[in-house]
Design a protein around this motif. Structure first.
Motif, PDB file in Angstrom:
ATOM      1  N   TYR A   1      22.372   5.535  -4.486  1.00 29.94           N
ATOM      2  CA  TYR A   1      23.154   6.808  -4.743  1.00 29.94           C
ATOM      3  C   TYR A   1      24.870   6.487  -5.102  1.00 29.94           C
ATOM      4  N   LYS A   2      25.359   5.526  -4.437  1.00 28.07           N
ATOM      5  CA  LYS A   2      26.478   4.960  -4.431  1.00 28.07           C
ATOM      6  C   LYS A   2      26.720   4.368  -5.857  1.00 28.07           C
ATOM      7  N   ALA A   3      25.306   3.595  -6.396  1.00 29.67           N
ATOM      8  CA  ALA A   3      25.506   2.936  -7.556  1.00 29.67           C
ATOM      9  C   ALA A   3      25.522   4.159  -8.883  1.00 29.67           C
ATOM     10  N   GLY A   4      25.209   5.227  -8.410  1.00 29.76           N
ATOM     11  CA  GLY A   4      25.073   6.337  -9.562  1.00 29.76           C
ATOM     12  C   GLY A   4      23.862   6.373 -10.197  1.00 29.76           C
ATOM     13  N   PHE A   5      22.700   6.053  -9.379  1.00 26.37           N
ATOM     14  CA  PHE A   5      21.308   6.108 -10.169  1.00 26.37           C
ATOM     15  C   PHE A   5      20.903   7.304 -10.025  1.00 26.37           C
ATOM     16  N   THR A   6      21.045   8.220  -8.868  1.00 23.92           N
ATOM     17  CA  THR A   6      20.493   9.275  -8.361  1.00 23.92           C
ATOM     18  C   THR A   6      21.668  10.236  -7.776  1.00 23.92           C
TER      19      THR A   6
ATOM     20  N   LEU B   1      17.922   2.226   1.441  1.00 26.67           N
ATOM     21  CA  LEU B   1      17.930   1.856  -0.041  1.00 26.67           C
ATOM     22  C   LEU B   1      18.289   2.931  -0.722  1.00 26.67           C
ATOM     23  N   ILE B   2      18.197   4.199  -0.534  1.00 29.12           N
ATOM     24  CA  ILE B   2      18.617   5.325  -1.315  1.00 29.12           C
ATOM     25  C   ILE B   2      20.017   5.551  -1.181  1.00 29.12           C
TER      26      ILE B   2
ATOM     27  N   ILE C   1      22.229  10.940   3.125  1.00 28.89           N
ATOM     28  CA  ILE C   1      22.413   9.931   1.968  1.00 28.89           C
ATOM     29  C   ILE C   1      23.488   9.357   1.570  1.00 28.89           C
ATOM     30  N   GLY C   2      24.669  10.686   1.618  1.00 32.94           N
ATOM     31  CA  GLY C   2      26.040  10.433   1.311  1.00 32.94           C
ATOM     32  C   GLY C   2      27.061   9.704   2.506  1.00 32.94           C
ATOM     33  N   ASN C   3      26.343   9.889   3.726  1.00 32.21           N
ATOM     34  CA  ASN C   3      27.389   9.371   4.811  1.00 32.21           C
ATOM     35  C   ASN C   3      27.115   7.938   5.083  1.00 32.21           C
ATOM     36  N   PRO C   4      28.314   7.106   4.991  1.00 25.69           N
ATOM     37  CA  PRO C   4      27.916   5.626   5.278  1.00 25.69           C
ATOM     38  C   PRO C   4      27.748   5.312   6.587  1.00 25.69           C
TER      39      PRO C   4
ATOM     40  N   GLU D   1      14.934  13.287   9.423  1.00 23.38           N
ATOM     41  CA  GLU D   1      14.510  11.845   9.272  1.00 23.38           C
ATOM     42  C   GLU D   1      13.239  11.935   8.355  1.00 23.38           C
ATOM     43  N   ALA D   2      12.292  12.819   8.373  1.00 19.20           N
ATOM     44  CA  ALA D   2      11.168  12.715   7.804  1.00 19.20           C
ATOM     45  C   ALA D   2      11.380  12.914   6.140  1.00 19.20           C
ATOM     46  N   GLU D   3      12.456  13.890   6.027  1.00 19.85           N
ATOM     47  CA  GLU D   3      13.077  14.360   4.667  1.00 19.85           C
ATOM     48  C   GLU D   3      13.569  13.207   4.103  1.00 19.85           C
ATOM     49  N   TYR D   4      14.340  12.361   4.865  1.00 19.33           N
ATOM     50  CA  TYR D   4      15.124  11.320   4.546  1.00 19.33           C
ATOM     51  C   TYR D   4      14.159  10.143   3.842  1.00 19.33           C
ATOM     52  N   ARG D   5      12.904   9.928   4.643  1.00 18.78           N
ATOM     53  CA  ARG D   5      12.141   8.906   4.318  1.00 18.78           C
ATOM     54  C   ARG D   5      11.321   9.404   2.998  1.00 18.78           C
ATOM     55  N   SER D   6      11.218  10.518   2.854  1.00 21.88           N
ATOM     56  CA  SER D   6      10.529  11.148   1.583  1.00 21.88           C
ATOM     57  C   SER D   6      11.534  10.866   0.539  1.00 21.88           C
ATOM     58  N   ALA D   7      12.856  10.893   0.604  1.00 17.71           N
ATOM     59  CA  ALA D   7      13.637  10.812  -0.384  1.00 17.71           C
ATOM     60  C   ALA D   7      13.767   9.507  -0.859  1.00 17.71           C
TER      61      ALA D   7
END
Length: 210
Positions: free
Chosen positions: A194-199, A189-190, A171-174, A127-133
């Motif tokens: 990711y789905k929009a192909g930004f990162t 929002l990440i 990030i990839g799991n909806p 969770e901490a890593e996810y917030r950082s991303a």
């Protein structure tokens, strides 16, 4: 009279320490290696003690020995954005909050970095890593807007390097499963970017980051 005199001296010392740390905060714009130490010191500006002043002097001694260190920007570097994010889970000894850290490179040259205590307590390391991303993606979005104004086109998707595989999976799991239900909505929002192909989140070993 004695107490008044001591209070006057104490106020002078406090003012000097405030100015001291303030100059260090200004200096870390070009010295990212002292960012964490200086921002940790800035948390105690209301009631600084002798130990905080000693720590600030330690930073100054480090700067004196490493005066040749700095940022180098090559004129021949390509204009491609790359980012790295990391977090130290529950590292703050006072609040048990995690420390978020990220850095953004343009053509191999460091242009943005940050080390900050997270606003809420993370229940797990992923969770901490996810917030950082998520914070890193916000920074990337802002940098892209800025570079667009400068007529610099950035190729998408932007590489987002992370050393936690579980965070990349989130990030990839909806699906909002047990591990993500305590994370605020704005952090997700990440997933949209990711789905929009930004990162594109990419796993990197922790030792490779260092």
């Amino acid at each position: 009279m004695y107490l008044t005199h001591m209070k006057y001296i104490s106020d002078i010392v406090k003012d000097l320490q405030l100015r001291f740390v303030g100059r260090l905060l200004y200096l870390d714009f070009t010295r990212p290696d002292i960012t964490y130490s200086v921002h940790l010191l800035s948390q105690f500006l209301q009631k600084p003690t002798q130990s905080h002043f000693a720590a600030a002097l330690h930073v100054v001694r480090y700067l004196k020995k490493t005066s040749g260190h700095g940022l180098f920007y090559s004129a021949s570097a390509d204009l491609a954005l790359t980012s790295f994010c990391d977090s130290d889970w529950a590292k703050c000894p006072l609040t048990s909050r995690s420390i978020t850290g990220y850095c953004v490179f343009l053509g191999g040259c460091l242009i943005s970095w940050k080390s900050k205590k997270q606003q809420t307590v993370s229940r797990s390391s992923p969770e901490a890593e996810y917030r950082s991303a998520a914070n890193t993606v916000c920074e990337l979005k802002w940098r892209c807007y800025l570079l667009k104004d400068l007529q610099v086109l950035i190729a998408l998707p932007i590489q987002l390097h992370c050393d936690k595989k579980s965070a990349i999976t989130m990030i990839g799991n909806p699906v909002f499963h047990e591990r993500t239900k305590y994370i605020e909505i704005d952090c997700h929002l990440i997933r949209d970017h990711y789905k929009a192909g930004f990162t594109t989140p990419t796993y990197i070993h922790t030792e490779s980051i260092g």
